[in-house]
Every structure is written in C-alpha cells, then in structure tokens.
Enzyme design. Sequence first.
Site, mmCIF file in Angstrom:
data_model
loop_
_atom_site.group_PDB
_atom_site.id
_atom_site.type_symbol
_atom_site.label_atom_id
_atom_site.label_comp_id
_atom_site.label_asym_id
_atom_site.label_seq_id
_atom_site.Cartn_x
_atom_site.Cartn_y
_atom_site.Cartn_z
ATOM 1 N N LYS A 122 -9.180 6.704 -5.041
ATOM 2 C CA LYS A 122 -9.829 6.345 -3.788
ATOM 3 C C LYS A 122 -11.251 6.893 -3.749
ATOM 4 O O LYS A 122 -11.531 7.909 -4.388
ATOM 5 C CB LYS A 122 -9.068 6.979 -2.612
ATOM 6 N N ARG B 156 4.807 1.755 -1.577
ATOM 7 C CA ARG B 156 5.849 0.732 -1.709
ATOM 8 C C ARG B 156 6.748 1.014 -2.912
ATOM 9 O O ARG B 156 7.910 0.619 -2.920
ATOM 10 C CB ARG B 156 5.184 -0.660 -1.797
#
Length: 456
Positions: free
Chosen positions: A230, A304
């Site tokens: 990120k 996920r």
Amino acid sequence: MQFTLSHQAPISTDALIVPVAQGTNLDAIFSLVAEKTGVPADLIKGDFKAGAKEIHTLYFNENQQSKRIFLLGLGEAPRTIDVLNAFRSLVFKRKANLPTNLSVSFLHKNAPDNPAPWVEASVNGLLLGGYDIGLYKTDKKPEDAAPDFNIEIAVSEEHLAAASEALKRGQAFEKIHGLGLHALIAVSRGSENPPAFIVMEYKPKSDQPLKKIGLVGKGVTFDTGGLSIKPSTNMHLMKSDMGGAAAVLGTIEVAAKLQLPLHIIGVIPATENSVDALSTKPGDVIGSYQGKTIEVIDTDAEGRLILADGLTYAVRNFAPDVLIDLATLTGSCIRTLGTYAGGLFSNNDALVGQLNEAGERTGERLWRLPLWDDYNKELKSDVADLKNFSGNPAAGAITAAKFLEAFIEKHPAWAHMDIAGMAIADSEFSSQKSATGFGIRLLIDYMQSLINDAKA
Ligand code: BES
Ligand code: MN
Ligand code: ZN
C-alpha cells in the site's frame, strides 16, 4: 505433544534425537554417541551418512534403563523445509514404537549458529508427523494414532530466548497447517508473527438454544498490502484491519453477559499481511480449506482469502442456521457508501430485513448491494479455480463479496458486512480516527429481535 526447552544435554529422556546435516564436521556428534553407547566412532561413521531422512538407531544403558539415540539425517545443506520433513518422517514412520519422552539436541554444532529456525522447523515436523489424516475415520487402528509425546529441546544458553519464540511459532503454526487452512497460511507467510485461528463458542446454560448463529470476523492485525504494498500515507490506519474480528469477540462477550438463549459460534482467522522474502507473491496459486485453488492477483486482497477459510470452517464444523461475516474488506465500499453505512451482501431477504432493522434501531446502518452472478466472470482465473481480484477496481466491494460466496458451501442464510468505512471514525473523542466497535450493538440488537420473535 508437550514441548520444553533446556540448555543442558538432555539425557534423562528415553531417546535422544540428534539431527545431522551431511558433509558437516560430525566428529563432535560421533564422539558423543561413541561415549554414550560404547560403539566406536569409526563404526558409526561408516554406517550413517546423514542422508535426507536417514535414521540410525543406537542403544545404550543409563541408570539401569535402556535408551536410544536416533541420528537423523538432514541431507546436504538442508533448508528449514528439509529439517521439517526429516522430523516429520521420523515421527510418521516410527510413531507406533517411539518412546513418549523424547529429546532433541542442537548442542553439538549440528545446527546453524542460531538454531531458532531449526527449532521451529523441527517442532513443525514433529507435530505434523503425528497429524492423523484419518481423524474422522471410525475404524481406526491403534497404530495410526501418535502417542502424546513429551519433547525436550536443547539449545545453547545464549539461544534460549530466540528458541523459545521459535517454539511458540512452530506450535501455533502447525495446528493451522494440520487443519488445512491454506489461504490463511498463504497470507501469514510474510510475517514474523504467527497466525492464529480463534474459534469461540457460547451456549446458554439453561434454555434450549433458539438458533445457532455463526459469526466470522476478519482479523488482519496489520495490513501492509503484502508485496502489492500500500502507499504509505494512510498505512498506519491499517492496524484497524481487525475491526471485524473485534466485533465478533465483542458480540460474543456481550451475548454471554446477557445470557442470550442462542448458540453462538465465533471464528476469527487472524494474521498480519506483511512483506518478506517468504511472502506470497502476485501470481502465486494457493489452496484453501474448502479445497478450491486461488490465483492471488493482488496480495492486498488478503481479507477475502482468510475469510474464505473461516467461512468454510464455520459451515463445515458447526452448520450454523445463520452465517454472518464482518470485515474491513474494501476501499471500494468506502467509496460507495462513505463512512455512513456498512455494505450488506446477502443471499437471504429475510435476513437482510432483520439486519437492516437492527441497523436503523442502533444507528449502525447497513445498505444492501447486489450479488448477481454476472459479477462472477470478474473472478475467473486461467490457471486456478478462481482469482482473488479482477484487476478491475469497478464494483470492488461486490466482487469481493462474490469471492466470499464461493466459500460458504451454498449456505442459505449468509450475510457479509463490509465495515471498511465504519470500523474506525473521526469523532469528538479523539484527535485522530479511533475504533468504533461497529457491529456489536447491531448484532446484539439483531439477536435480541430473533429472541423476541420466537417468544411472540
Ligand atoms: N483492509 C483493506 C480494505 C480497507 C481499505 C479497509 C481502507 C479500510 C480502509 C483490504 O485488505 C484491501 O486492501 N482491499 C483492497 C482490495 C483490492 C486490492 C482488490 C482495496 O480495497 O483496495
Ligand atoms: Mn489489504
Ligand atoms: Zn485488509
């Protein structure tokens, strides 16, 4: 299996395991063994070549007790995986007749200078060797089960602290390995801190529980993004990526305090998503608890992955009536709803109605987004059963939810809450964003309404 650490030559146990790499100077080991057993060192040298997984057993007497030494070959220039496999193979092959009090010695220059990685690998291997793949078979043969070993691991005094950390890591990791939580393992690979898989269960004391509720929470304790790293600007906020897990923990705590007449299961896959030489790489194909293979396009879509394992685990092991997961899952959900509502995805209209009402009553609002199968084509992979990210940022919260749906085993009453915009918030109570506990009041209110409906 119980493990202890020591920095003394472990001779009080029934058998001593000495791992040995090929091509190293083995004189120290052979003279130790010769001294113990009375067998001339040259003879042992001739018989034991330290090849990978080679086991050489020697016998000796001590305090009127017969004892064993296992020389365990590791092959040439062993990597930690070779150490793991050698120990695994030893226990697997010999579990029926290994004594229960064992020790492992790294005291004879038979390990790298800092033996901690080998301590971890040996603990991994010892635990895996005893792993009973036929756990659920009813016609078990007694020789299939590994006895409950006590294992003492000896390292030099200066390395005790590092070895103790390695031991902890080795033990935590292997349960998760043994369960087959491959997607959780894939995310945790890049972190020094071992993953945890937390399973909680609350059952009311008196009443027959009205329903079984399964709660699954994303517990990413820090999300760097992994190798798909990120940008740094807001990365510090990613310590809040365990907001779903916190909501599950808090809900179960409150439900227990209120003695709600419901059976509640909490499942929390917890890990860091971090950067390391061992990190899962974009393009890697990983496994899952469910069995499906997953192409990891973006390591920042890690929530996920771990939720996939948590969801399947909850369904297969507890068969809950209602399955709800909470996760700080996507930036896309924040772009869609801002910080005013959590995204709600569900295959059950009645459940949506109940959760929406609870949201309105508590002020912890949800807004439903679709789960149309058209979105599935975004998750098609050429090399694996599915991929974790389409590469297309459009509808990111929805495609994330579709990914989760592939792991719920067609559960008929599932709801997913994307609380990325809600888990932390600006407020008058802190100068920076701080945790909200979003989801706890919502879920308790929802459960209370289930109870009230049942009484009515
Ligand atoms: N934890 C983030 C989602 C998030 C972002 C929560 C901002 C709170 C604030 C999640 O793991 C993530 O990185 N999602 C990616 C997915 C993408 C790579 C498919 C995202 O939303 O950008
Ligand atoms: Mn991420
Ligand atoms: Zn995340």
